[in-house]
Design a protein around this motif. Structure first.
Motif, mmCIF file in Angstrom:
data_model
loop_
_atom_site.group_PDB
_atom_site.id
_atom_site.type_symbol
_atom_site.label_atom_id
_atom_site.label_comp_id
_atom_site.label_asym_id
_atom_site.label_seq_id
_atom_site.Cartn_x
_atom_site.Cartn_y
_atom_site.Cartn_z
ATOM 1 N N ALA A 36 0.846 -1.205 0.000
ATOM 2 C CA ALA A 36 0.000 0.000 0.000
ATOM 3 C C ALA A 36 0.880 1.253 0.000
ATOM 4 N N LEU A 37 1.938 1.244 0.827
ATOM 5 C CA LEU A 37 2.828 2.411 0.887
ATOM 6 C C LEU A 37 3.552 2.602 -0.440
ATOM 7 N N GLU A 38 3.999 1.497 -1.058
ATOM 8 C CA GLU A 38 4.682 1.603 -2.363
ATOM 9 C C GLU A 38 3.763 2.202 -3.413
ATOM 10 N N SER A 39 2.465 1.888 -3.324
ATOM 11 C CA SER A 39 1.507 2.387 -4.329
ATOM 12 C C SER A 39 1.204 3.862 -4.106
ATOM 13 N N GLY A 40 1.369 4.322 -2.877
ATOM 14 C CA GLY A 40 1.014 5.701 -2.533
ATOM 15 C C GLY A 40 -0.473 5.882 -2.249
ATOM 16 N N GLY A 41 -1.275 4.884 -2.590
ATOM 17 C CA GLY A 41 -2.720 4.941 -2.375
ATOM 18 C C GLY A 41 -3.406 5.761 -3.441
ATOM 19 N N PRO A 42 -4.710 5.855 -3.420
ATOM 20 C CA PRO A 42 -5.586 5.120 -2.520
ATOM 21 C C PRO A 42 -5.662 3.636 -2.885
ATOM 22 N N VAL A 43 -6.055 2.845 -1.880
ATOM 23 C CA VAL A 43 -6.147 1.390 -2.039
ATOM 24 C C VAL A 43 -7.613 0.974 -1.957
ATOM 25 N N LEU A 44 -7.966 0.015 -2.788
ATOM 26 C CA LEU A 44 -9.285 -0.629 -2.708
ATOM 27 C C LEU A 44 -9.066 -2.059 -2.231
ATOM 28 N N GLU A 45 -9.618 -2.393 -1.051
ATOM 29 C CA GLU A 45 -9.516 -3.779 -0.574
ATOM 30 C C GLU A 45 -10.855 -4.461 -0.769
ATOM 31 N N LEU A 46 -10.857 -5.516 -1.581
ATOM 32 C CA LEU A 46 -12.099 -6.260 -1.847
ATOM 33 C C LEU A 46 -12.179 -7.437 -0.886
ATOM 34 N N GLY A 47 -13.302 -7.540 -0.187
ATOM 35 C CA GLY A 47 -13.433 -8.593 0.820
ATOM 36 C C GLY A 47 -12.639 -8.197 2.055
ATOM 37 N N CYS A 48 -12.867 -6.975 2.555
ATOM 38 C CA CYS A 48 -12.024 -6.440 3.652
ATOM 39 C C CYS A 48 -12.378 -7.053 4.998
ATOM 40 N N GLY A 49 -13.555 -7.689 5.095
ATOM 41 C CA GLY A 49 -13.945 -8.374 6.325
ATOM 42 C C GLY A 49 -13.953 -7.454 7.530
ATOM 43 N N THR A 50 -13.318 -7.895 8.596
ATOM 44 C CA THR A 50 -13.338 -7.155 9.866
ATOM 45 C C THR A 50 -12.256 -6.073 9.930
ATOM 46 N N GLY A 51 -11.557 -5.861 8.831
ATOM 47 C CA GLY A 51 -10.533 -4.805 8.814
ATOM 48 C C GLY A 51 -9.173 -5.264 9.302
ATOM 49 N N ARG A 52 -8.964 -6.557 9.343
ATOM 50 C CA ARG A 52 -7.690 -7.118 9.800
ATOM 51 C C ARG A 52 -6.509 -6.467 9.069
ATOM 52 N N VAL A 53 -6.660 -6.243 7.763
ATOM 53 C CA VAL A 53 -5.603 -5.611 6.963
ATOM 54 C C VAL A 53 -5.915 -4.126 6.741
ATOM 55 N N LEU A 54 -7.186 -3.821 6.589
ATOM 56 C CA LEU A 54 -7.601 -2.439 6.289
ATOM 57 C C LEU A 54 -7.146 -1.460 7.375
ATOM 58 N N ILE A 55 -7.320 -1.830 8.638
ATOM 59 C CA ILE A 55 -7.006 -0.878 9.713
ATOM 60 C C ILE A 55 -5.487 -0.621 9.805
#
Ligand SMILES: C[S@@+](CC[C@H](N)C(=O)[O-])C[C@H]1O[C@@H](n2cnc3c(N)ncnc32)[C@H](O)[C@@H]1O
Length: 265
Positions: A36-55
């Motif tokens: 995500a940092l390499e991309s600079g964002g914004p990021v779209l997470e598909l199937g983010c669930g409980t935010g384990r990775v999103l947060i």
């Protein structure tokens, strides 16, 4: 026994998700936040669930939209986000939608699918609808990271998986319920590459009452070259394939993971 699926397939077991020991211990967060940092964002997470990775991604300073079709999983994510600092909350947007059919009217530098949500898609049409939707939401030069398990041939033919199995330790919920999770493959179809699997939760309440909850769902496995062709067909160029979240190359371990980094053509 209760059987929950259909509208919110994750409904009955969503509350357990963040407490299941192998999920909490997954060694993939650094991989996703670095990407995500390499991309600079914004990021779209598909199937983010409980935010384990999103947060953690939002904590790392990246704007991220999390899309999921499970209201129960998103409700937990929202609760967790409410405890985060205001700037982390401001970097996140949650969308209840189906990854086979979504329209967000914005573009992203990176799309991700951590921990295999793509394998919930069963037909080629569903897979293509999802990948084409992602393609439309990526900015020029944007990337997709697709996270699959690499199908282990011995695992696929192992008869013992047709019986209940599992050796995970019991975990304890904040309200004192003790939960033991086990697994079963109900049906496997080697032609369509679909397995009907069950995650079985044995719950012991503090008053001794017992429950057996079953999260049943079909899951499709993909082989390496099939996924490569699928990505090409949907307008992506594969840049790297990893066998693990430390970026070791595909094939370095067997079966390992099957993680594609692909750019929008
Ligand atoms: C194994 S969980 C992964 C959650 C999260 N990415 C993580 O790494 O912990 C799979 C998630 O995919 C979601 N999902 C499955 N099919 C979906 C679909 N068609 N559209 C949107 N989300 C879907 C489920 O609701 C669930 O939250």
């Amino acid at each position: 026994m209760s059987l929950f699926m259909e509208l919110d397939e994750y409904g009955a077991s969503a509350e357990f998700y963040d407490h299941v020991p192998p999920y909490g211990d997954r060694q993939d967060i650094a991989f996703w936040t670095a990407a995500a940092l390499e991309s600079g964002g914004p990021v779209l997470e598909l199937g983010c669930g409980t935010g384990r990775v999103l947060i953690p991604t939002a904590r790392a300073g990246i704007d991220i939209v999390g899309l999921d079709q499970s209201r129960s999983m998103l409700a937990i994510c929202k609760r967790k986000l409410a405890e985060e600092p205001a700037e982390v909350q401001a970097r996140t947007t949650l969308v209840e939608a189906d990854m086979r059919d979504f329209q967000l009217r914005r573009q992203f530098a990176l799309a991700t699918m951590p921990f295999r949500p793509f394998q919930h898609l069963i037909t080629i049409d569903e897979q293509m609808a999802c990948l084409q939707g992602i393609q439309r939401h990526l900015a020029r030069g944007g990337r997709l990271i697709l996270d699959l398990f690499n199908p282990s041939l011995p695992f696929l033919v192992d008869e013992s998986r047709l019986e209940e199995y599992g050796d995970e330790p019991e975990f304890i919920m904040p309200d004192g319920r003790r939960v033991l999770r086990r697994f079963r493959t109900l049906r496997r179809d080697w032609l369509t590459q679909v397995q009907d699997v069950e995650l079985i939760y044995y719950v012991t309440h503090p008053d001794g009452r017992q429950e057996r909850l079953v999260h049943a769902f079909p899951m499709r496995y993909l082989f390496r070259y099939e996924a490569e062709h699928l990505l090409a067909r949907c307008g992506f160029q594969v840049e790297a394939i990893y066998a693990d979240y430390d970026r070791r190359p595909y094939g370095a371990t067997y079966p390992g993971e099957l993680i594609f980094v692909a750019s929008r053509l």
